[in-house]
Design a protein around this motif. Structure first.
Motif, PDB file in Angstrom:
ATOM      1  N   THR A 257     -10.624  -6.706  21.709  1.00  0.00           N
ATOM      2  CA  THR A 257      -9.964  -5.513  22.241  1.00  0.00           C
ATOM      3  C   THR A 257     -10.209  -5.333  23.733  1.00  0.00           C
ATOM      4  O   THR A 257      -9.553  -4.523  24.380  1.00  0.00           O
ATOM      5  CB  THR A 257     -10.441  -4.260  21.497  1.00  0.00           C
ATOM      6  N   GLY A 258     -11.164  -6.083  24.294  1.00  0.00           N
ATOM      7  CA  GLY A 258     -11.427  -5.981  25.719  1.00  0.00           C
ATOM      8  C   GLY A 258     -10.544  -6.857  26.567  1.00  0.00           C
ATOM      9  O   GLY A 258     -10.538  -6.735  27.798  1.00  0.00           O
ATOM     10  N   ALA A 259      -9.786  -7.754  25.935  1.00  0.00           N
ATOM     11  CA  ALA A 259      -8.909  -8.663  26.670  1.00  0.00           C
ATOM     12  C   ALA A 259      -7.504  -8.080  26.744  1.00  0.00           C
ATOM     13  O   ALA A 259      -6.972  -7.574  25.757  1.00  0.00           O
ATOM     14  CB  ALA A 259      -8.870 -10.028  25.995  1.00  0.00           C
ATOM     15  N   ALA A 260      -6.891  -8.194  27.924  1.00  0.00           N
ATOM     16  CA  ALA A 260      -5.539  -7.655  28.090  1.00  0.00           C
ATOM     17  C   ALA A 260      -4.502  -8.498  27.373  1.00  0.00           C
ATOM     18  O   ALA A 260      -3.549  -7.968  26.791  1.00  0.00           O
ATOM     19  CB  ALA A 260      -5.201  -7.548  29.581  1.00  0.00           C
ATOM     20  N   THR A 261      -4.662  -9.831  27.418  1.00  0.00           N
ATOM     21  CA  THR A 261      -3.696 -10.729  26.780  1.00  0.00           C
ATOM     22  C   THR A 261      -4.412 -11.702  25.863  1.00  0.00           C
ATOM     23  O   THR A 261      -5.640 -11.867  25.928  1.00  0.00           O
ATOM     24  CB  THR A 261      -2.906 -11.530  27.837  1.00  0.00           C
TER      25      THR A 261
ATOM     26  N   VAL B 226       0.782 -18.870  31.666  1.00  0.00           N
ATOM     27  CA  VAL B 226       1.068 -17.953  30.550  1.00  0.00           C
ATOM     28  C   VAL B 226       2.377 -18.371  29.903  1.00  0.00           C
ATOM     29  O   VAL B 226       3.391 -18.562  30.593  1.00  0.00           O
ATOM     30  CB  VAL B 226       1.155 -16.497  31.042  1.00  0.00           C
ATOM     31  N   VAL B 227       2.356 -18.512  28.573  1.00  0.00           N
ATOM     32  CA  VAL B 227       3.548 -18.894  27.816  1.00  0.00           C
ATOM     33  C   VAL B 227       3.787 -17.881  26.703  1.00  0.00           C
ATOM     34  O   VAL B 227       2.884 -17.130  26.329  1.00  0.00           O
ATOM     35  CB  VAL B 227       3.399 -20.308  27.212  1.00  0.00           C
ATOM     36  N   ALA B 228       5.004 -17.856  26.200  1.00  0.00           N
ATOM     37  CA  ALA B 228       5.336 -16.982  25.072  1.00  0.00           C
ATOM     38  C   ALA B 228       5.176 -17.758  23.777  1.00  0.00           C
ATOM     39  O   ALA B 228       5.750 -18.838  23.614  1.00  0.00           O
ATOM     40  CB  ALA B 228       6.763 -16.458  25.210  1.00  0.00           C
ATOM     41  N   MET B 229       4.382 -17.182  22.854  1.00  0.00           N
ATOM     42  CA  MET B 229       4.159 -17.834  21.574  1.00  0.00           C
ATOM     43  C   MET B 229       4.249 -16.796  20.456  1.00  0.00           C
ATOM     44  O   MET B 229       4.062 -15.591  20.670  1.00  0.00           O
ATOM     45  CB  MET B 229       2.799 -18.535  21.538  1.00  0.00           C
ATOM     46  N   SER B 230       4.507 -17.286  19.262  1.00  0.00           N
ATOM     47  CA  SER B 230       4.600 -16.428  18.089  1.00  0.00           C
ATOM     48  C   SER B 230       3.276 -16.499  17.324  1.00  0.00           C
ATOM     49  O   SER B 230       2.842 -17.572  16.925  1.00  0.00           O
ATOM     50  CB  SER B 230       5.758 -16.876  17.196  1.00  0.00           C
TER      51      SER B 230
ATOM     52  N   THR C 186       4.356 -10.832  12.221  1.00  0.00           N
ATOM     53  CA  THR C 186       4.565 -11.799  13.299  1.00  0.00           C
ATOM     54  C   THR C 186       4.991 -11.080  14.570  1.00  0.00           C
ATOM     55  O   THR C 186       5.855 -10.201  14.527  1.00  0.00           O
ATOM     56  CB  THR C 186       5.646 -12.824  12.911  1.00  0.00           C
ATOM     57  N   HIS C 187       4.354 -11.438  15.694  1.00  0.00           N
ATOM     58  CA  HIS C 187       4.723 -10.875  16.985  1.00  0.00           C
ATOM     59  C   HIS C 187       4.837 -12.001  18.004  1.00  0.00           C
ATOM     60  O   HIS C 187       4.023 -12.930  18.015  1.00  0.00           O
ATOM     61  CB  HIS C 187       3.689  -9.858  17.482  1.00  0.00           C
ATOM     62  N   MET C 188       5.849 -11.902  18.856  1.00  0.00           N
ATOM     63  CA  MET C 188       5.997 -12.815  19.983  1.00  0.00           C
ATOM     64  C   MET C 188       5.286 -12.180  21.181  1.00  0.00           C
ATOM     65  O   MET C 188       5.662 -11.083  21.606  1.00  0.00           O
ATOM     66  CB  MET C 188       7.469 -13.053  20.294  1.00  0.00           C
ATOM     67  N   VAL C 189       4.265 -12.858  21.698  1.00  0.00           N
ATOM     68  CA  VAL C 189       3.469 -12.292  22.780  1.00  0.00           C
ATOM     69  C   VAL C 189       3.184 -13.352  23.834  1.00  0.00           C
ATOM     70  O   VAL C 189       3.358 -14.555  23.604  1.00  0.00           O
ATOM     71  CB  VAL C 189       2.125 -11.728  22.257  1.00  0.00           C
ATOM     72  N   GLU C 190       2.725 -12.895  24.977  1.00  0.00           N
ATOM     73  CA  GLU C 190       2.296 -13.811  26.028  1.00  0.00           C
ATOM     74  C   GLU C 190       0.874 -14.292  25.748  1.00  0.00           C
ATOM     75  O   GLU C 190       0.003 -13.497  25.368  1.00  0.00           O
ATOM     76  CB  GLU C 190       2.361 -13.127  27.390  1.00  0.00           C
TER      77      GLU C 190
ATOM     78  N   ASN D 162      -2.350  -7.085  24.015  1.00  0.00           N
ATOM     79  CA  ASN D 162      -0.892  -7.189  24.010  1.00  0.00           C
ATOM     80  C   ASN D 162      -0.354  -7.461  22.606  1.00  0.00           C
ATOM     81  O   ASN D 162       0.820  -7.213  22.319  1.00  0.00           O
ATOM     82  CB  ASN D 162      -0.401  -8.253  24.998  1.00  0.00           C
ATOM     83  N   PHE D 163      -1.192  -7.964  21.712  1.00  0.00           N
ATOM     84  CA  PHE D 163      -0.792  -8.102  20.307  1.00  0.00           C
ATOM     85  C   PHE D 163      -1.159  -6.844  19.509  1.00  0.00           C
ATOM     86  O   PHE D 163      -0.413  -6.418  18.628  1.00  0.00           O
ATOM     87  CB  PHE D 163      -1.474  -9.321  19.675  1.00  0.00           C
TER      88      PHE D 163
END
Length: 203
Positions: free
Chosen positions: A84-88, A144-148, A155-159, A177-178
């Motif tokens: 939870t401390g990481a932004a992405t 940074v890439v977009a992955m599912s 399921t979420h598509m996130v960076e 971000n997830f």
């Protein structure tokens, strides 16, 4: 000197005449009224705290401190740390090489697929770069890439930022971000969602 005749002698006052036992007034029985007793009822009101269970995670996914995720493309199942401390989100990869395709920046990398399976080679366009600073390490510039990402049936598509690093217990770090507006974390539990399902669009 005048003599007083017996007829003129003053008569004795009745009050001064002693009364005999047969001359006492009759005894009257006096019944006293019972005192009025008022019973006062005291009502003590006690206020009790009522505990109401509110579903904090209503309409949200509940995750433990670590969960199994499926990463697409690749269909690789990884053990992830819920950070939870990481932004992405962050993914540990091997043999990462940037290249150009049709005038755009892409990246090729290999993703371990379990102990016995061959690593999976993945190619994705680079959305942007981020600089990550870790205590005791130099700042890193990561693509940074977009992955599912799939956990349980969600399921979420996130960076996801990619990093080449050695063996870690958690090759995938799942950041805010997830989690934002989608999940809550119970750090006292692990692998609440069990094995993740493959997203419906995967082959």
């Amino acid at each position: 000197m005048k003599s007083t005749s017996p007829a003129e002698e003053p008569a004795e006052s009745p009050s001064e005449t002693p009364l005999g036992a047969d001359q006492c007034p009759p005894v009257e029985t006096v019944v006293c009224a019972e005192p009025e007793v008022k019973v006062v009822e005291r009502v003590i009101e006690r206020k009790f705290e009522k505990v109401v269970e509110v579903p904090v995670a209503k309409d949200k996914l509940v995750l433990g401190s670590e969960e199994l995720f499926t990463v697409e493309p690749g269909g690789v199942r990884l053990l992830a740390l819920i950070d939870t401390g990481a932004a992405t989100c962050s993914l540990s990869v091997e043999e990462m090489k940037p290249f150009e395709r049709d005038g755009s920046d892409w990246v090729r990398f290999r993703l371990p697929n379990g102990d016995d399976a061959e690593p999976v080679t993945i190619e994705l366009p680079i959305a942007r770069h981020v600089r990550v600073a870790r205590p005791g390490f130099e700042r890193q510039r990561r693509p940074v890439v977009a992955m599912s990402l799939t956990v349980g049936e969600v399921t979420h598509m996130v960076e996801v930022n990619l990093v080449e690093r050695g063996d870690f217990d958690f090759p995938l770090l799942v950041g805010r971000n997830f989690l934002k507006d989608a999940a809550v974390v119970d750090v006292s539990r692990k692998q609440v969602q069990g094995k993740p399902q493959l997203p419906s669009f995967s082959k």
